[in-house]
Design a protein around this motif. Sequence first.
Motif, PDB file in Angstrom:
ATOM      1  N   THR A  22       0.853  -1.188   0.000  1.00 54.34           N
ATOM      2  CA  THR A  22       0.000   0.000   0.000  1.00 54.34           C
ATOM      3  C   THR A  22       0.891   1.242   0.000  1.00 54.34           C
ATOM      4  OG1 THR A  22      -0.166   0.602   2.352  1.00 54.34           O
ATOM      5  CG2 THR A  22      -1.463  -1.296   1.625  1.00 54.34           C
ATOM      6  N   SER A  23       0.269   2.389  -0.286  1.00 53.86           N
ATOM      7  CA  SER A  23       1.053   3.630  -0.311  1.00 53.86           C
ATOM      8  C   SER A  23       1.525   4.009   1.091  1.00 53.86           C
ATOM      9  CB  SER A  23       0.220   4.752  -0.928  1.00 53.86           C
ATOM     10  OG  SER A  23      -0.956   4.933  -0.175  1.00 53.86           O
ATOM     11  N   ARG A  24       0.939   3.407   2.133  1.00 52.04           N
ATOM     12  CA  ARG A  24       1.399   3.688   3.497  1.00 52.04           C
ATOM     13  C   ARG A  24       2.270   2.570   4.074  1.00 52.04           C
ATOM     14  NH1 ARG A  24      -3.536   6.651   4.067  1.00 52.04           N
ATOM     15  NH2 ARG A  24      -3.111   8.788   4.722  1.00 52.04           N
ATOM     16  N   GLY A  25       2.670   1.627   3.241  1.00 51.89           N
ATOM     17  CA  GLY A  25       3.575   0.594   3.717  1.00 51.89           C
ATOM     18  C   GLY A  25       3.082  -0.802   3.356  1.00 51.89           C
ATOM     19  N   ALA A  54       2.317  -5.327  14.166  1.00 49.67           N
ATOM     20  CA  ALA A  54       1.156  -5.084  13.302  1.00 49.67           C
ATOM     21  C   ALA A  54       1.545  -4.158  12.157  1.00 49.67           C
ATOM     22  CB  ALA A  54       0.016  -4.477  14.109  1.00 49.67           C
ATOM     23  N   ASP A  55       1.134  -4.521  10.934  1.00 45.33           N
ATOM     24  CA  ASP A  55       1.383  -3.677   9.766  1.00 45.33           C
ATOM     25  C   ASP A  55       0.175  -2.807   9.443  1.00 45.33           C
ATOM     26  OD1 ASP A  55       3.868  -4.846   9.385  1.00 45.33           O
ATOM     27  OD2 ASP A  55       3.080  -6.396   8.049  1.00 45.33           O
ATOM     28  N   LEU A  79      -8.124  10.118   9.688  1.00 42.62           N
ATOM     29  CA  LEU A  79      -7.965   9.175  10.806  1.00 42.62           C
ATOM     30  C   LEU A  79      -6.502   8.878  11.150  1.00 42.62           C
ATOM     31  CD1 LEU A  79      -9.334   7.360  12.890  1.00 42.62           C
ATOM     32  CD2 LEU A  79      -9.590   5.601  11.112  1.00 42.62           C
ATOM     33  N   HIS A  80      -5.649   8.721  10.125  1.00 42.63           N
ATOM     34  CA  HIS A  80      -4.238   8.397  10.400  1.00 42.63           C
ATOM     35  C   HIS A  80      -3.590   9.495  11.250  1.00 42.63           C
ATOM     36  CE1 HIS A  80      -5.221   6.206   6.681  1.00 42.63           C
ATOM     37  NE2 HIS A  80      -4.274   5.342   7.013  1.00 42.63           N
ATOM     38  N   ASN A  86       0.667   5.970  11.226  1.00 41.69           N
ATOM     39  CA  ASN A  86       0.948   6.315   9.830  1.00 41.69           C
ATOM     40  C   ASN A  86       0.981   5.112   8.893  1.00 41.69           C
ATOM     41  OD1 ASN A  86       3.378   5.204  10.473  1.00 41.69           O
ATOM     42  ND2 ASN A  86       4.525   7.133  10.498  1.00 41.69           N
ATOM     43  N   GLY A  87       0.699   3.925   9.436  1.00 40.54           N
ATOM     44  CA  GLY A  87       0.595   2.734   8.574  1.00 40.54           C
ATOM     45  C   GLY A  87      -0.794   2.653   7.956  1.00 40.54           C
ATOM     46  N   PRO A  88      -1.024   1.603   7.160  1.00 42.37           N
ATOM     47  CA  PRO A  88      -2.333   1.441   6.543  1.00 42.37           C
ATOM     48  C   PRO A  88      -3.454   1.187   7.572  1.00 42.37           C
ATOM     49  CG  PRO A  88      -0.799  -0.278   5.787  1.00 42.37           C
ATOM     50  CD  PRO A  88      -0.041   0.605   6.711  1.00 42.37           C
ATOM     51  N   ILE A  89      -4.669   1.617   7.215  1.00 43.54           N
ATOM     52  CA  ILE A  89      -5.868   1.365   8.020  1.00 43.54           C
ATOM     53  C   ILE A  89      -6.946   0.788   7.108  1.00 43.54           C
ATOM     54  CG2 ILE A  89      -7.753   2.406   9.369  1.00 43.54           C
ATOM     55  CD1 ILE A  89      -5.824   4.583  10.278  1.00 43.54           C
TER      56      ILE A  89
END
Length: 373
Positions: A22-25, A54-55, A79-80, A86-89
Amino acid sequence: MASFPFEIAAVDGQARTGTLKTSRGDIRTPAFMPVGTAATVKALYPDQVRQAGADILLGNTYHLMLRPGAERVKRLGGLHHFMRWNGPILTDSGGFQVWSLAGLRKMSEEGVAFKSHIDGSKHMLTPERSIEIQADLLGADISMQLDECTPFPCERDAAAKSMELSIRWGRRSRQAFGERATQNLFGIVQGSVYPDLRQQSAEALMETGFDGYAVGGLAVGEGFEMMCSVLDVTMPHLPQDRPRYLMGVGRPIDLVEAVARGIDMFDCVMPTRSGRHGQAWSDYGPFNLKNAQYAEDESPLNEAVDCPASRDYSKAYLHHLVRAGEYLGSMILSWHNVAYYEDLMARMRAAISEGRFEAFRAEFLSRWEEGTG
Ligand code: GUN
């Protein structure tokens, strides 16, 4: 639609391991997503959740739309930024909580009208509004279609009608989501315990076209054997090249058996909820630190898990904290449980990579039976 690249590095039987980029990792799969319902993984700092392995986290449309409100989260930077993760949600669409938590509710083709469990205020959740909340306002990396989590048990006719409604809501969710460069949308298979309904659901969702596919409507009281047999009949109808997510599951043994059937992602409140109730998870099942047998037990929760909560505190100390109702007891146990779950996922990923998942599974099962049998 620009799906996140999903690179499968190794397959062992039906089990697979890989990376969802993902664009956040990167999300290492099979992945466990700790649940951050109200913009917090209860009793844990975001840094602890990350260090536990956790990723990606899960957030909830239903809770955040009621409090603090999705528009407010958007004004506060999404939300981030709001929760400093700052990782994916991934966010769940809200249908499940409307059923499990709301007061009066009224279903229609349009969506679900319901009364807040917090203050009784009235709300309407449609597929379009759910996507707006998840993708536009909260800024989820992965949004879920609005669906109806079919209750259990459910007669075949009612299960078919419910599953068909979820298919139509899936199409509307997909339409509302449109094309997005850095966000993804998952569909949700329903169909209760009926193999042909599960197949129809999966096929219709694939025709609509999603970036990933979830299996919903499980862990609702059907039991372990039934859950496994629903996975057995559902998984062959899902695409090999996209991530598959089992929603709301489960205990460690459930995760091992679902990975054996080809599931790539999980979420569950179990590690954090049971941590707040004095329970610690292990390969041998859960144990409760309140029990007198731990009063003078100086051993740690689990030396093999690379986490301060698992390694550095004695069971005797945790027994004391839990008995005294101290916050720190909940905090350490939640931390340990998340780290244990993430460690279990890491052990499964390693076993799949090395082509020894069946041996891992057999050994895990024998430990589980030894502890819980
Ligand atoms: N969480 C656990 N099960 C379900 C389900 O069937 N649907 C949704 N949206 N969330 C879930």
